[in-house]
Write a protein that holds these residues in place. Structure first.
Motif, PDB file in Angstrom:
ATOM      1  N   TYR A  70      40.143  34.168  53.131  1.00  0.00           N
ATOM      2  CA  TYR A  70      40.154  35.345  53.994  1.00  0.00           C
ATOM      3  C   TYR A  70      39.211  36.425  53.458  1.00  0.00           C
ATOM      4  O   TYR A  70      38.398  36.982  54.198  1.00  0.00           O
ATOM      5  N   VAL A  71      39.302  36.724  52.155  1.00  0.00           N
ATOM      6  CA  VAL A  71      38.476  37.783  51.565  1.00  0.00           C
ATOM      7  C   VAL A  71      37.001  37.380  51.585  1.00  0.00           C
ATOM      8  O   VAL A  71      36.131  38.223  51.850  1.00  0.00           O
ATOM      9  N   THR A  72      36.716  36.121  51.338  1.00  0.00           N
ATOM     10  CA  THR A  72      35.329  35.648  51.414  1.00  0.00           C
ATOM     11  C   THR A  72      34.764  35.853  52.814  1.00  0.00           C
ATOM     12  O   THR A  72      33.617  36.259  52.980  1.00  0.00           O
ATOM     13  N   TYR A  73      35.587  35.612  53.823  1.00  0.00           N
ATOM     14  CA  TYR A  73      35.140  35.756  55.212  1.00  0.00           C
ATOM     15  C   TYR A  73      35.009  37.224  55.619  1.00  0.00           C
ATOM     16  O   TYR A  73      34.062  37.613  56.295  1.00  0.00           O
ATOM     17  N   THR A  74      35.978  38.061  55.222  1.00  0.00           N
ATOM     18  CA  THR A  74      36.043  39.442  55.726  1.00  0.00           C
ATOM     19  C   THR A  74      35.517  40.488  54.750  1.00  0.00           C
ATOM     20  O   THR A  74      35.243  41.604  55.160  1.00  0.00           O
ATOM     21  N   ASN A  75      35.475  40.143  53.477  1.00  0.00           N
ATOM     22  CA  ASN A  75      35.156  41.089  52.407  1.00  0.00           C
ATOM     23  C   ASN A  75      36.199  42.210  52.335  1.00  0.00           C
ATOM     24  O   ASN A  75      35.913  43.320  51.883  1.00  0.00           O
ATOM     25  N   ASN A  76      37.417  41.939  52.759  1.00  0.00           N
ATOM     26  CA  ASN A  76      38.500  42.915  52.733  1.00  0.00           C
ATOM     27  C   ASN A  76      39.156  42.896  51.353  1.00  0.00           C
ATOM     28  O   ASN A  76      40.271  42.420  51.175  1.00  0.00           O
ATOM     29  N   THR A  77      38.453  43.436  50.378  1.00  0.00           N
ATOM     30  CA  THR A  77      38.954  43.429  49.007  1.00  0.00           C
ATOM     31  C   THR A  77      40.143  44.365  48.826  1.00  0.00           C
ATOM     32  O   THR A  77      40.973  44.146  47.935  1.00  0.00           O
ATOM     33  N   ALA A  78      40.265  45.374  49.673  1.00  0.00           N
ATOM     34  CA  ALA A  78      41.419  46.279  49.585  1.00  0.00           C
ATOM     35  C   ALA A  78      42.711  45.504  49.847  1.00  0.00           C
ATOM     36  O   ALA A  78      43.725  45.712  49.161  1.00  0.00           O
ATOM     37  N   PHE A  79      42.696  44.598  50.826  1.00  0.00           N
ATOM     38  CA  PHE A  79      43.876  43.773  51.121  1.00  0.00           C
ATOM     39  C   PHE A  79      44.227  42.907  49.909  1.00  0.00           C
ATOM     40  O   PHE A  79      45.392  42.774  49.547  1.00  0.00           O
ATOM     41  N   LEU A  80      43.210  42.358  49.271  1.00  0.00           N
ATOM     42  CA  LEU A  80      43.427  41.560  48.067  1.00  0.00           C
ATOM     43  C   LEU A  80      44.048  42.407  46.962  1.00  0.00           C
ATOM     44  O   LEU A  80      45.080  42.044  46.389  1.00  0.00           O
ATOM     45  N   TRP A  81      43.427  43.551  46.659  1.00  0.00           N
ATOM     46  CA  TRP A  81      43.925  44.395  45.575  1.00  0.00           C
ATOM     47  C   TRP A  81      45.337  44.888  45.843  1.00  0.00           C
ATOM     48  O   TRP A  81      46.151  44.980  44.925  1.00  0.00           O
ATOM     49  N   ASN A  82      45.649  45.202  47.095  1.00  0.00           N
ATOM     50  CA  ASN A  82      46.994  45.666  47.446  1.00  0.00           C
ATOM     51  C   ASN A  82      48.052  44.585  47.267  1.00  0.00           C
ATOM     52  O   ASN A  82      49.244  44.891  47.178  1.00  0.00           O
ATOM     53  N   ASN A  83      47.627  43.328  47.231  1.00  0.00           N
ATOM     54  CA  ASN A  83      48.586  42.217  47.173  1.00  0.00           C
ATOM     55  C   ASN A  83      48.461  41.358  45.917  1.00  0.00           C
ATOM     56  O   ASN A  83      49.107  40.310  45.833  1.00  0.00           O
ATOM     57  N   THR A  84      47.678  41.808  44.956  1.00  0.00           N
ATOM     58  CA  THR A  84      47.497  41.039  43.725  1.00  0.00           C
ATOM     59  C   THR A  84      48.832  40.802  43.014  1.00  0.00           C
ATOM     60  O   THR A  84      49.091  39.707  42.512  1.00  0.00           O
ATOM     61  N   GLY A  85      49.684  41.790  42.975  1.00  0.00           N
ATOM     62  CA  GLY A  85      50.994  41.641  42.328  1.00  0.00           C
ATOM     63  C   GLY A  85      51.849  40.577  42.990  1.00  0.00           C
ATOM     64  O   GLY A  85      52.543  39.811  42.316  1.00  0.00           O
ATOM     65  N   THR A  86      51.804  40.509  44.306  1.00  0.00           N
ATOM     66  CA  THR A  86      52.578  39.501  45.029  1.00  0.00           C
ATOM     67  C   THR A  86      52.009  38.106  44.781  1.00  0.00           C
ATOM     68  O   THR A  86      52.766  37.147  44.616  1.00  0.00           O
ATOM     69  N   LEU A  87      50.698  37.992  44.743  1.00  0.00           N
ATOM     70  CA  LEU A  87      50.079  36.702  44.421  1.00  0.00           C
ATOM     71  C   LEU A  87      50.513  36.252  43.020  1.00  0.00           C
ATOM     72  O   LEU A  87      50.796  35.072  42.794  1.00  0.00           O
ATOM     73  N   ALA A  88      50.594  37.186  42.091  1.00  0.00           N
ATOM     74  CA  ALA A  88      51.041  36.873  40.729  1.00  0.00           C
ATOM     75  C   ALA A  88      52.510  36.438  40.718  1.00  0.00           C
ATOM     76  O   ALA A  88      52.893  35.557  39.935  1.00  0.00           O
ATOM     77  N   LEU A  89      53.335  37.025  41.591  1.00  0.00           N
ATOM     78  CA  LEU A  89      54.742  36.615  41.687  1.00  0.00           C
ATOM     79  C   LEU A  89      54.868  35.151  42.061  1.00  0.00           C
ATOM     80  O   LEU A  89      55.721  34.434  41.532  1.00  0.00           O
ATOM     81  N   GLU A  90      54.030  34.697  43.007  1.00  0.00           N
ATOM     82  CA  GLU A  90      54.106  33.288  43.386  1.00  0.00           C
ATOM     83  C   GLU A  90      53.695  32.395  42.218  1.00  0.00           C
ATOM     84  O   GLU A  90      54.335  31.379  41.949  1.00  0.00           O
ATOM     85  N   LEU A  91      52.663  32.773  41.505  1.00  0.00           N
ATOM     86  CA  LEU A  91      52.249  32.001  40.327  1.00  0.00           C
ATOM     87  C   LEU A  91      53.376  31.966  39.297  1.00  0.00           C
ATOM     88  O   LEU A  91      53.660  30.914  38.711  1.00  0.00           O
ATOM     89  N   ASP A  92      54.051  33.097  39.099  1.00  0.00           N
ATOM     90  CA  ASP A  92      55.180  33.141  38.173  1.00  0.00           C
ATOM     91  C   ASP A  92      56.282  32.170  38.587  1.00  0.00           C
ATOM     92  O   ASP A  92      56.883  31.504  37.745  1.00  0.00           O
ATOM     93  N   PHE A  93      56.556  32.096  39.870  1.00  0.00           N
ATOM     94  CA  PHE A  93      57.570  31.154  40.360  1.00  0.00           C
ATOM     95  C   PHE A  93      57.223  29.732  39.923  1.00  0.00           C
ATOM     96  O   PHE A  93      58.075  28.988  39.425  1.00  0.00           O
ATOM     97  N   TRP A  94      55.970  29.363  40.102  1.00  0.00           N
ATOM     98  CA  TRP A  94      55.551  28.006  39.760  1.00  0.00           C
ATOM     99  C   TRP A  94      55.585  27.770  38.252  1.00  0.00           C
ATOM    100  O   TRP A  94      56.019  26.710  37.796  1.00  0.00           O
ATOM    101  N   THR A  95      55.133  28.726  37.470  1.00  0.00           N
ATOM    102  CA  THR A  95      55.087  28.512  36.024  1.00  0.00           C
ATOM    103  C   THR A  95      56.483  28.553  35.399  1.00  0.00           C
ATOM    104  O   THR A  95      56.703  27.930  34.364  1.00  0.00           O
ATOM    105  N   LYS A  96      57.433  29.234  36.029  1.00  0.00           N
ATOM    106  CA  LYS A  96      58.790  29.320  35.487  1.00  0.00           C
ATOM    107  C   LYS A  96      59.731  28.262  36.058  1.00  0.00           C
ATOM    108  O   LYS A  96      60.660  27.838  35.378  1.00  0.00           O
ATOM    109  N   ASN A  97      59.533  27.868  37.309  1.00  0.00           N
ATOM    110  CA  ASN A  97      60.503  27.017  37.997  1.00  0.00           C
ATOM    111  C   ASN A  97      60.004  25.628  38.382  1.00  0.00           C
ATOM    112  O   ASN A  97      60.818  24.778  38.736  1.00  0.00           O
TER     113      ASN A  97
END
Length: 190
Positions: A138-165
């Motif tokens: 999505y970001v590659t297509y739109t260059n909407n880096t603000a959307f990415l930065w606003n959601n970086t913490g949530t993306l990290a939460l999903e990674l945490d789920f996988w690494t812990k569970n």
């Protein structure tokens, strides 16, 4: 290389009168419609009753419209949605992709991960974690880096789920490796 499939491209993928540009135009019409009588697979929101009375439904509420492949299902599926988003971006439909991403980000905020599908009986299982890759597309297509930065913490939460569970230790050549895996830790149905 796959051609741009948006209405501005004019590509005709078949030699009949039904051309890609016509199909893409139909998709764009559906992207901007909230009509519940949309064709199969069309973008449509979940009915508000699901939010008001979740105990009456197996469907998990999603605020934003989404697209399902083939039209057989009323809910989205995680793995399938990656490919749907690829097609939507090729069809110049980033607004729908952003909404689908927001639905997944909301699920991570609520459940810690994106379940296999948008039904309560899929909450204990997930498919390969593709949310970060979806965001990248999505970001590659739109260059909407603000959307990415606003959601970086949530993306990290999903990674945490996988690494812990959802991980397993594998030994090879005297070294130990931790691998993430998609796995359902319960023996019952779904």
């Amino acid at each position: 290389m796959v051609p741009n499939l948006g209405p501005s491209s004019g590509h005709c993928l078949v030699s009949t009168c039904w051309c890609q540009a016509e199909w893409s135009g139909l998709l764009h019409t559906m992207e901007h419609s909230r009509d519940s009588g949309l064709p199969m697979g069309a973008s449509s929101p979940v009915k508000p009753e699901v939010l008001r009375h979740p105990e009456r439904f197996s469907l998990i509420y999603s605020q934003h419209p989404f697209t399902v492949p083939g039209g057989h299902f009323l809910e989205f599926y995680y793995w399938d949605s990656y490919w749907v988003m690829e097609g939507l971006l090729l069809s110049e439909m980033p607004k729908t992709v952003k909404g689908m991403l927001q639905n997944f980000l909301d699920l991570v905020q609520i459940y810690g991960h994106v379940p296999s599908g948008a039904r309560v009986y899929y909450l204990q299982c997930s498919q390969p974690p593709l949310l970060t890759l979806m965001m990248d597309r999505y970001v590659t297509y739109t260059n909407n880096t603000a959307f990415l930065w606003n959601n970086t913490g949530t993306l990290a939460l999903e990674l945490d789920f996988w690494t812990k569970n959802r991980n397993i230790s594998v030994s090879l050549g005297g070294k130990s490796y931790i691998l993430n895996r998609y796995y359902v830790p319960y023996g019952g149905p779904r």
